[in-house]
Design a protein around this motif. Structure first.
Motif, PDB file in Angstrom:
ATOM      1  N   PHE A  23       0.903  -1.222   0.113  1.00 38.85           N
ATOM      2  CA  PHE A  23       0.096   0.027   0.124  1.00 38.85           C
ATOM      3  C   PHE A  23       0.853   1.454  -0.003  1.00 38.85           C
ATOM      4  O   PHE A  23       0.540   2.326  -0.658  1.00 38.85           O
ATOM      5  N   VAL A  24       2.088   1.050   0.825  1.00 37.92           N
ATOM      6  CA  VAL A  24       2.767   2.246   0.976  1.00 37.92           C
ATOM      7  C   VAL A  24       3.504   2.655  -0.342  1.00 37.92           C
ATOM      8  O   VAL A  24       3.608   3.715  -1.065  1.00 37.92           O
ATOM      9  N   LYS A  25       3.868   1.453  -1.213  1.00 39.32           N
ATOM     10  CA  LYS A  25       4.450   1.668  -2.454  1.00 39.32           C
ATOM     11  C   LYS A  25       3.532   2.257  -3.556  1.00 39.32           C
ATOM     12  O   LYS A  25       3.899   3.007  -4.319  1.00 39.32           O
ATOM     13  N   LEU A  26       2.192   1.856  -3.443  1.00 40.97           N
ATOM     14  CA  LEU A  26       1.223   2.492  -4.283  1.00 40.97           C
ATOM     15  C   LEU A  26       1.307   3.935  -3.955  1.00 40.97           C
ATOM     16  O   LEU A  26       0.986   4.716  -4.884  1.00 40.97           O
ATOM     17  N   LEU A  27       1.113   4.403  -2.797  1.00 41.47           N
ATOM     18  CA  LEU A  27       0.950   5.598  -2.636  1.00 41.47           C
ATOM     19  C   LEU A  27       2.188   6.560  -2.929  1.00 41.47           C
ATOM     20  O   LEU A  27       2.029   7.545  -3.446  1.00 41.47           O
ATOM     21  N   LEU A  28       3.401   5.954  -2.930  1.00 35.87           N
ATOM     22  CA  LEU A  28       4.729   6.503  -3.457  1.00 35.87           C
ATOM     23  C   LEU A  28       4.922   6.767  -4.702  1.00 35.87           C
ATOM     24  O   LEU A  28       5.229   7.612  -5.400  1.00 35.87           O
ATOM     25  N   LYS A  29       3.739   6.083  -5.573  1.00 34.95           N
ATOM     26  CA  LYS A  29       3.664   6.169  -7.080  1.00 34.95           C
ATOM     27  C   LYS A  29       2.819   7.405  -7.363  1.00 34.95           C
ATOM     28  O   LYS A  29       2.827   7.921  -8.653  1.00 34.95           O
ATOM     29  N   LYS A  30       2.251   8.056  -6.614  1.00 29.57           N
ATOM     30  CA  LYS A  30       1.380   8.913  -7.054  1.00 29.57           C
ATOM     31  C   LYS A  30       2.123  10.437  -7.319  1.00 29.57           C
ATOM     32  O   LYS A  30       3.285  10.240  -6.663  1.00 29.57           O
ATOM     33  N   LYS A  31       1.583  11.105  -7.887  1.00 28.93           N
ATOM     34  CA  LYS A  31       2.295  12.355  -8.432  1.00 28.93           C
ATOM     35  C   LYS A  31       2.805  13.116  -7.252  1.00 28.93           C
ATOM     36  O   LYS A  31       3.821  13.633  -7.512  1.00 28.93           O
ATOM     37  N   ILE A  40      14.265  10.034  -1.515  1.00 25.09           N
ATOM     38  CA  ILE A  40      14.240   8.513  -0.519  1.00 25.09           C
ATOM     39  C   ILE A  40      15.366   7.784  -1.335  1.00 25.09           C
ATOM     40  O   ILE A  40      16.343   7.211  -0.901  1.00 25.09           O
ATOM     41  N   SER A  41      15.069   7.685  -2.670  1.00 22.78           N
ATOM     42  CA  SER A  41      15.912   6.672  -3.576  1.00 22.78           C
ATOM     43  C   SER A  41      17.420   7.144  -3.505  1.00 22.78           C
ATOM     44  O   SER A  41      18.437   6.567  -3.327  1.00 22.78           O
ATOM     45  N   GLU A  42      17.649   8.323  -3.787  1.00 25.01           N
ATOM     46  CA  GLU A  42      18.992   9.102  -3.863  1.00 25.01           C
ATOM     47  C   GLU A  42      19.511   8.934  -2.535  1.00 25.01           C
ATOM     48  O   GLU A  42      20.757   8.920  -2.600  1.00 25.01           O
ATOM     49  N   ARG A  43      18.996   9.259  -1.401  1.00 23.68           N
ATOM     50  CA  ARG A  43      19.344   8.983  -0.055  1.00 23.68           C
ATOM     51  C   ARG A  43      19.912   7.707   0.096  1.00 23.68           C
ATOM     52  O   ARG A  43      20.937   7.614   0.640  1.00 23.68           O
TER      53      ARG A  43
END
Length: 64
Positions: A23-31, A40-43
């Motif tokens: 569910f969190v992954k789905l939320l993070l895909k939102k614009k 987060i990925s860069e960090r």
């Protein structure tokens, strides 16, 4: 609205932890979360490459 702590999530069954993760992954895909997700990925990459500041370096960079 309250937040769910990591400690509570850790106490759940693995299947339920996976559901929350999905569910969190789905939320993070939102614009509106794209910038946060990128940050987060860069960090994570910085941490892997050991490109982080230690506490002392941080304060000396701030010149306080």
């Amino acid at each position: 609205m309250s937040t769910l702590s990591i400690d509570v999530i850790k106490k759940l069954h693995n299947k339920d932890q996976e559901k929350i993760s999905y569910f969190v992954k789905l939320l993070l895909k939102k614009k509106e979360y794209k910038t946060l997700s990128k940050e987060i990925s860069e960090r994570r990459n910085e941490i892997k490459m050991k490109e982080t500041l230690i506490h002392k370096e941080l304060w000396s960079n701030l010149d306080v």
